[in-house]
Write an enzyme that holds these catalytic residues in place. Structure first.
Site, PDB file in Angstrom:
ATOM      1  N   HIS A  91      -8.220  -4.722  -1.371  1.00  0.00           N
ATOM      2  CA  HIS A  91      -6.996  -4.047  -0.936  1.00  0.00           C
ATOM      3  C   HIS A  91      -6.527  -4.507   0.442  1.00  0.00           C
ATOM      4  CE1 HIS A  91      -3.972  -0.894  -0.926  1.00  0.00           C
ATOM      5  NE2 HIS A  91      -4.344  -0.581   0.297  1.00  0.00           N
TER       6      HIS A  91
ATOM      7  N   SER B 276       0.835  -1.194   0.000  1.00  0.00           N
ATOM      8  CA  SER B 276       0.000   0.000   0.000  1.00  0.00           C
ATOM      9  C   SER B 276       0.878   1.255   0.000  1.00  0.00           C
ATOM     10  CB  SER B 276      -0.971  -0.046   1.188  1.00  0.00           C
ATOM     11  OG  SER B 276      -2.016   0.891   1.021  1.00  0.00           O
TER      12      SER B 276
ATOM     13  N   ASP C 286      -9.341  -4.400  -6.204  1.00  0.00           N
ATOM     14  CA  ASP C 286      -8.692  -3.769  -5.059  1.00  0.00           C
ATOM     15  C   ASP C 286      -9.649  -2.856  -4.290  1.00  0.00           C
ATOM     16  OD1 ASP C 286      -5.678  -3.045  -4.011  1.00  0.00           O
ATOM     17  OD2 ASP C 286      -6.999  -1.300  -3.919  1.00  0.00           O
TER      18      ASP C 286
END
Length: 256
Positions: free
Chosen positions: A237, A66, A182
């Site tokens: 995600h 991330s 995501d």
């Protein structure tokens, strides 16, 4: 907003499947401190990387998830005397971010189309998110006010542009992992240096100037077979770093 504890599953799986591997799982800038200015985080984490490198002159691998993936990539560019062999970017906003799904806990009233008013300001540039906010409808303001992303992507040429490129081209491999489900990184192709072009369409990496003009060395890596673009559907995600099949299939092969 998470800390090193969220990376323990990846750490444990690598140790299980790759016995003897030494892993450094940093806990810097967890929680609210993840909103600190990106350059400040790069400087602090970069020193950590150099300390680890000095203990392993044979070379190391670097993995970031991330925001940590974008920080890690910038560290490689900023501290280009690194000895990182392979860099693995796990769902990182490498081309920027233009989505507010992950921001509402921090900025509950923030609207997508007006977010630039906050982020392209002196106050906004004190936040990590503001540093890589890339509004496709306000590119002039992005290049005028953003103190981070347009520089590390060499969209604005500076006296460090060649250094930033050198830190990338010396890698043995850059692995860019992302996927269409995501739901946080927006567009999801940003994890692979794709981004919005005109009329809300997404332009893939090889059709963007950052690749065509080899601004940071991605084309150089690609032509040498060192740029690995991996697309995995069906992964949210918040699951990339918790999914052991991601580790087994897409991370372990680059740790030899």
């Amino acid at each position: 907003m998470t800390g090193s504890a969220s990376m323990e599953i990846i750490k444990g799986r690598i140790e299980e499947q790759h016995p003897g591997t030494i892993i450094y799982n940093t806990n810097r800038f967890s929680g609210w401190s993840s909103l600190e200015n990106m350059w400040y985080q790069v400087q602090q984490l970069g020193q950590d990387l150099l300390n680890v490198s000095s203990q392993h002159p044979e070379g190391i691998h670097l993995l970031g998830y991330s925001q940590g993936a974008l920080l890690s990539r910038t560290i490689l560019q900023t501290f280009n005397n690194h000895n990182v062999h392979n860099f693995i970017s796990l769902s990182g906003p490498q081309a920027g971010q233009y989505g507010t799904n992950f921001l509402h806990l921090i900025f509950p009233d923030l609207a997508l189309k007006s977010a630039f008013e906050l982020f392209y300001s002196r106050v906004g540039q004190h936040t990590s998110v503001g540093n890589y906010w890339n509004d496709p409808y306000h590119q002039t303001l992005y290049k005028e006010y953003s103190q981070y992303l347009p520089f590390v992507n060499n969209e604005i040429i500076s006296n460090r542009s060649e250094e930033f490129k050198k830190g990338i081209t010396k890698l043995n491999a850059m692995v860019l992992i992302g996927g269409p489900d995501d739901n946080v990184i927006t567009p999801w192709e940003s994890s692979q240096f794709g981004y919005f072009g005109q009329n809300d369409t997404v332009v893939n990496l090889i059709d963007r100037d950052i690749y065509k003009d080899d601004l940071i060395g991605l084309k150089t890596l690609d032509k040498a077979g060192k740029l690995k673009i991996i697309t995995v559907p069906g992964v949210n995600h918040f699951m990339w770093h918790l999914n052991t099949s991601i580790v087994d299939n897409y991370i372990l092969p680059y740790l030899d």
